[in-house]
Design a protein around this motif. Structure first.
Motif, mmCIF file in Angstrom:
data_model
loop_
_atom_site.group_PDB
_atom_site.id
_atom_site.type_symbol
_atom_site.label_atom_id
_atom_site.label_comp_id
_atom_site.label_asym_id
_atom_site.label_seq_id
_atom_site.Cartn_x
_atom_site.Cartn_y
_atom_site.Cartn_z
ATOM 1 N N ASP A 57 0.824 -1.203 0.000
ATOM 2 C CA ASP A 57 0.000 0.000 0.000
ATOM 3 C C ASP A 57 0.866 1.265 0.000
ATOM 4 O O ASP A 57 0.463 2.284 -0.532
ATOM 5 C CB ASP A 57 -0.895 -0.035 1.246
ATOM 6 N N GLN A 58 2.045 1.166 0.608
ATOM 7 C CA GLN A 58 2.876 2.351 0.783
ATOM 8 C C GLN A 58 4.311 1.934 1.075
ATOM 9 O O GLN A 58 4.550 0.901 1.697
ATOM 10 C CB GLN A 58 2.313 3.164 1.964
ATOM 11 N N SER A 59 5.256 2.748 0.641
ATOM 12 C CA SER A 59 6.658 2.584 0.992
ATOM 13 C C SER A 59 6.995 3.662 2.021
ATOM 14 O O SER A 59 6.647 4.833 1.836
ATOM 15 C CB SER A 59 7.531 2.745 -0.252
ATOM 16 N N ARG A 76 4.315 -0.896 3.815
ATOM 17 C CA ARG A 76 3.052 -1.084 4.521
ATOM 18 C C ARG A 76 2.228 -1.983 3.613
ATOM 19 O O ARG A 76 2.070 -1.707 2.424
ATOM 20 C CB ARG A 76 2.361 0.260 4.723
#
Length: 87
Positions: A57-59, A76
């Motif tokens: 979903d996210q770095s 994430r």
């Protein structure tokens, strides 16, 4: 919660049992989402979580900055829970 399996106990199904139990618990409690973080360089963990329908979903840069033994960047990962309707 920090979850990890010691190297000598990997590939014995322990992580699968733990994560499956966590997912079942979250779904029974009607959680909408499960979120976790893992080192961006830990391909084995990323592949493992993907088998359970987690997606990146996210770095996050410097997530593990205070833990020098880890790659500082994390991913994430998110999994939507199944919502079961009562009959």
């Amino acid at each position: 919660i920090l979850l990890g399996i010691e190297q000598i106990y990997r590939s014995l199904g322990i992580g699968t049992q733990l994560l499956s139990t966590l997912i079942r618990f979250a779904e029974r409690k009607l959680f909408s989402t499960i979120v976790l973080h893992t080192e961006s360089s830990n391909r084995r963990a990323i592949d493992f979580y993907r088998r359970f329908q987690f997606r990146i979903d996210q770095s996050i840069e410097n997530y593990y900055a205070t833990m020098p033994e880890f790659d500082p960047r994390a991913f994430r990962m998110v999994r939507r829970c199944l919502v079961r309707e009562e009959n």
